[in-house]
Scaffold this motif. Sequence first.
Motif, short mmCIF file in Angstrom:
data_model
loop_
_atom_site.label_atom_id
_atom_site.label_comp_id
_atom_site.label_asym_id
_atom_site.label_seq_id
_atom_site.Cartn_x
_atom_site.Cartn_y
_atom_site.Cartn_z
N VAL A 5 -45.29 28.63 24.99
CA VAL A 5 -46.35 28.09 24.15
C VAL A 5 -46.11 26.59 23.95
N VAL A 6 -47.19 25.83 24.05
CA VAL A 6 -47.15 24.40 23.75
C VAL A 6 -47.79 24.18 22.39
N LEU A 7 -47.12 23.39 21.54
CA LEU A 7 -47.61 23.11 20.20
C LEU A 7 -48.14 21.67 20.11
N PRO A 8 -49.12 21.40 19.24
CA PRO A 8 -49.72 20.06 19.15
C PRO A 8 -48.82 19.09 18.39
N THR A 81 -53.96 18.40 31.76
CA THR A 81 -53.23 17.91 30.58
C THR A 81 -51.73 17.80 30.85
N ARG A 82 -51.20 18.66 31.71
CA ARG A 82 -49.79 18.53 32.09
C ARG A 82 -49.55 17.22 32.84
N TRP A 83 -50.50 16.87 33.72
CA TRP A 83 -50.39 15.60 34.44
C TRP A 83 -50.50 14.42 33.48
N ILE A 84 -51.43 14.50 32.53
CA ILE A 84 -51.58 13.42 31.54
C ILE A 84 -50.28 13.23 30.77
N ALA A 85 -49.67 14.33 30.35
CA ALA A 85 -48.42 14.24 29.60
C ALA A 85 -47.33 13.59 30.44
N ASP A 86 -47.24 13.97 31.71
CA ASP A 86 -46.20 13.40 32.59
C ASP A 86 -46.43 11.91 32.84
N TYR A 87 -47.67 11.55 33.14
CA TYR A 87 -47.94 10.16 33.53
C TYR A 87 -47.86 9.22 32.32
N GLY A 93 -48.30 19.03 24.33
CA GLY A 93 -49.07 19.43 23.16
C GLY A 93 -50.03 18.34 22.71
N GLU A 94 -49.61 17.08 22.75
CA GLU A 94 -50.51 15.98 22.37
C GLU A 94 -51.67 15.88 23.34
N ALA A 95 -51.39 16.09 24.64
CA ALA A 95 -52.46 16.04 25.64
C ALA A 95 -53.45 17.19 25.45
N LEU A 96 -52.94 18.38 25.18
CA LEU A 96 -53.82 19.53 24.95
C LEU A 96 -54.65 19.35 23.68
N LYS A 97 -54.05 18.77 22.66
CA LYS A 97 -54.78 18.54 21.41
C LYS A 97 -55.97 17.63 21.65
N ALA A 98 -55.82 16.63 22.53
CA ALA A 98 -56.92 15.72 22.84
C ALA A 98 -58.05 16.43 23.56
N ALA A 99 -57.74 17.53 24.26
CA ALA A 99 -58.75 18.23 25.03
C ALA A 99 -59.50 19.27 24.21
#
Length: 821
Positions: A5-8, A81-87, A93-99
Motif C-alpha cells: 500500500v502507498v500512503l499520501p 505516478t510511479r514514473w513521476i515519483a522516480d523522475y 504517495g504524493e504522486a498518487l495524491k495529485a492524481a
Amino acid sequence: MTVNVVLPLPLDQVFSYAVPPALEADARPGCRVLVPFRGRRLTGVITGEGPDPDDVDFRLRPLNDVLDERPTCPPELLRLTRWIADYYVCSWGEALKAALPAGFTVQTERRLALEEAEAAAWPDDDDAQSVRRDLAEHDSTTLSAMRKRLGLSVSLQRIRDWADAGLLRLTTTLSDPSVSAKTETHLQLAGPFQSRSAARDAAESLRGDKQKAVMRTLATAHEQRRAPVRQADLVDALDAPYSTIHSLVEKGLVERTEERVHRSPLSDLPPPGDPPNHTLHAAQQEALDALKAKIADASYHTFLLHGITGSGKTEVYIAALKQVVEAGRSAIILVPEIALTPQTVQRFRAHVGDTVAVLHSQMSAGERFDTWQALRDGRKQIVIGPRSAVLAPLDNLGLIVVDEEHEASYKQFDPAPRYHARDVAVMRAHMNDAVCVLGSATPSLESTMNARRGKYTRLSMPERVPTSDGTVAQLPEVEILDLTKQRKKHQLNGPLSDPLLEAIHTRIDRDEQVLLLQNRRGYAPVIECADCGWVPHCTDCSVSLTEHSHGRQLRCHYCGHTRRTPSHCPSCGSDDLQRIGTGTQRVEETLSRELPQATVLRMDRDTTRQKGAHHALLSAFREEGDILLGTQMIAKGLDFARVTLVGVVDADVGMLFPDFRAEERTFQLLTQVAGRAGRADLAGTVMLQTRNPDHAALQFAQTHNYDAFAEHALAERKALRYPPFGNVASVEFRAPKQEDAEHLATQWTRGLQERSDGIDILGPNPAFIQRVQRYFRYRTILKTTAGPGVLQRALRHARDAYGSPPANHYVSIDMDALDLL
C-alpha cells in the motif's frame, strides 16, 4: 494474502498489510484502502501483491477496510505516478495524491482542548507556555493548526505527556471524505396507482388539497413520460410542505427514489452551436496528415507543432481529435490558463458533442469529483483543462495535446510532485502508444532542441489562416515606444504614452477593439514616503506591499496579508506618499479618465476569483467591450476578430530578473500577446512601451523572428551549460527561524556534495525573497550536463542521509526547476 500500500505521505516507500479473509475478493491493485498507521488510520492505494508472510519476521497489521468496489487508479495511472515519483524525486504517495480528486481520502485528525488545570501546573518552558496560551484562545484546534500558528516543533510525545497529566485533552477522530456522490430525491406514483383511473380515485379519497394536487401532478407527469419528478421542483411549484409528501409515501401512494446528480461546470455554458466548416490551408493539411498517419498506426509519437499566432493550430487539433474519437479512443487537451478553458471547450464540443469534460481548479470539489468519476467510468472520452488534467483517469488514450507548450504554468511548484505537465504528457503518450502534440508559436528552447535531436517531429505552419477574400492574413506591425524619449518629449503623463493613447482613440472611433497588457496587478507596486523613504512591508514576508485601489488596501501578493493604506507616513508624519510603478488598476483609472466613452474590462487575478468570471469577462468583451486590460492571462489563445491594436504598457516587467530564462519568457509573452492583433480581415498593430528598446528579446519580437531568437538564446545557454544543454534542480529549505533554515540548508547540501561528481552545486544561499509566510528560505541549485539521473541519485542520497527534517522545517526538491529565485 498480503498487499503493498502507498500512503499520501512524503515517505518514499510502500507498506505491507495483511488482508482479512472477508476483504480478499475486494483488495485489488488500484483500490483505496483504510489502514492503521502510527496511531492513525489513513487512506492508501494498493499497488500490488505484498510479500509472502513466511518471509516477514514480524506480524503484518491488517487492512481496516477496502473503500472501492472497483479500482480508483487503473494500472496505467499507477505506472505513470510511479514514473513521476522516480523522475521528480518525491514519494509515490504524493504522486498518487495529485492524481486523485481533492477530498477523496479518509484519515484521522488529532484535536486538542485545554483542560481546567491551573496555569502553574504547566511546565514553565517557553514551548509549553506557548501551547497553553494558544489553547486558551482556541476552544478546540487540530495539532497541525496549532503547530503552524506557533511555528513550534512540539513533539507528539510531549502532547501525550501533557494529556496524561490532565493539562489538555487529546482526541483522535476519523474524518469522512469531504466530497462524495450527490443525489436528489425524485417522486413518482406507486405502481398500483399509475393508471389514470387509479390515480384519480386515490386523489379523490384524500382530504387535503395539497395532497390531491401532488397526486394530480404526478399522474400528469406519468402520462407525459416525465416521471419521476424532482421532489424540490414539486414542492416549489405547488407550495406543498414536505410533510405532505411524507404522508403520501407512508400511505403507499407515492414512491421516493434517490437519483445521482452529475455536477459539471459545463451546465453554466450555452449550447455550443453548429461547428464552423473550415477548409484547412496547405500547411494545416500537411500537419494533419502527419498526425493522422501515427494515430492510425496506434503508435507513440511526439510532434512539435510550431505554428505562428493565428495559423490555425486549434483546427488541426480538432481534426486529429475526431479521428481519435472515431477509433474509440480517448484524449487529453491541455491549455495553460483557466481563462482559455470555456472558449476551448465550446469549440471542441461543437465538433465532438457531449463526450467532452473539463477539469480545473475553479471547479467546486463536487464538480471535480463527478467529472473525475465520469472519466474513470468511460462516460466521457475527452478532458480539457490546465496541467492537472494530464493525470485524468482515462483508459485507451489515443491523443494528448499540449497547447502553448512553452507556458510556465504547466510546471507544478507546490506541493510535490513538482512535475511539468508537458513532460508528463510525453511520457503518458509513450506508455499508451498514443500521439502527443506540443503546439506553440514560441516553443520552449527545450522542445526546439528535442526536435533538432530527433526526439520530436517538427511540423511547421508559418502562415496565418487566410482572410475572407482568400489572401494570407499578415502578422501585425510592431512599434517599439522608448519611454525615456517619450518623457523627454513631454509625451508621457502616467502609464500610457501619447502615441499609444492616440492609437487607442483611433480604434475606438472605428468601432474596433483593443487589448492592453500590464503584467502586474494592483494599483501601485510600491508606496514610498518622499521625505524619509519609508516603504510599507509585509509583516510575514520580505516584500513591500502593493496598493490596491479597491478599499484603499495594501496587500501582500505572497501571503494575502492586508492593511489599510495610511494617509500619512507612520514614520515621519509626512503626507507626501508617492506611488511608484503601475498595476492594472492604475492603468484602468487612466483609461477611464482619458476615454470616458469606452467600455473597459479588467482581467486579472482580482477580477477572476469568482467561479465563471473568466467566461463572463470574455463574453462581455466579445459582445460590447472596447478595451480588455489584463495580466498575462490575456496574452495567449484568445481570438477576437475586431482586435486591431495590442498595447504593452510595460514590456520590461520580468525582463531584467537575474534568471537565465527571463529573456526567453519576455520574448514568448510579447510574441504571444502581439499575436492577438489582426487575426481576421482587419490589419493589426502592436505597440510596446519600454525603457530598454535595444534589448534582444524586444528586437526579435518586433520582427516575429522566433528562429533568430532561438539561435541567439541557445548559443548563450550552451556556453553556460544551462537547459537544454544540461539539467538543473533546485532544493528549497524553509524554517520559522533564519538560523534554523540556514543550518538545515547547510547540513542537507553537505549530503549533496558527497555525490557531486559531474554536478555544479551553487549554494546554499538566501532565496531571492528570503521570507514568505513567516518562513525563512534558502536555496541550493544543482546543474549538470551528465543527464538527469546524476541529479536524481545525488538528491536521493542527500534526502536519505539527512532523514526527515524537524517539525515545521521543510525541504522541497524541484527537478527541472523553472523558478531558481
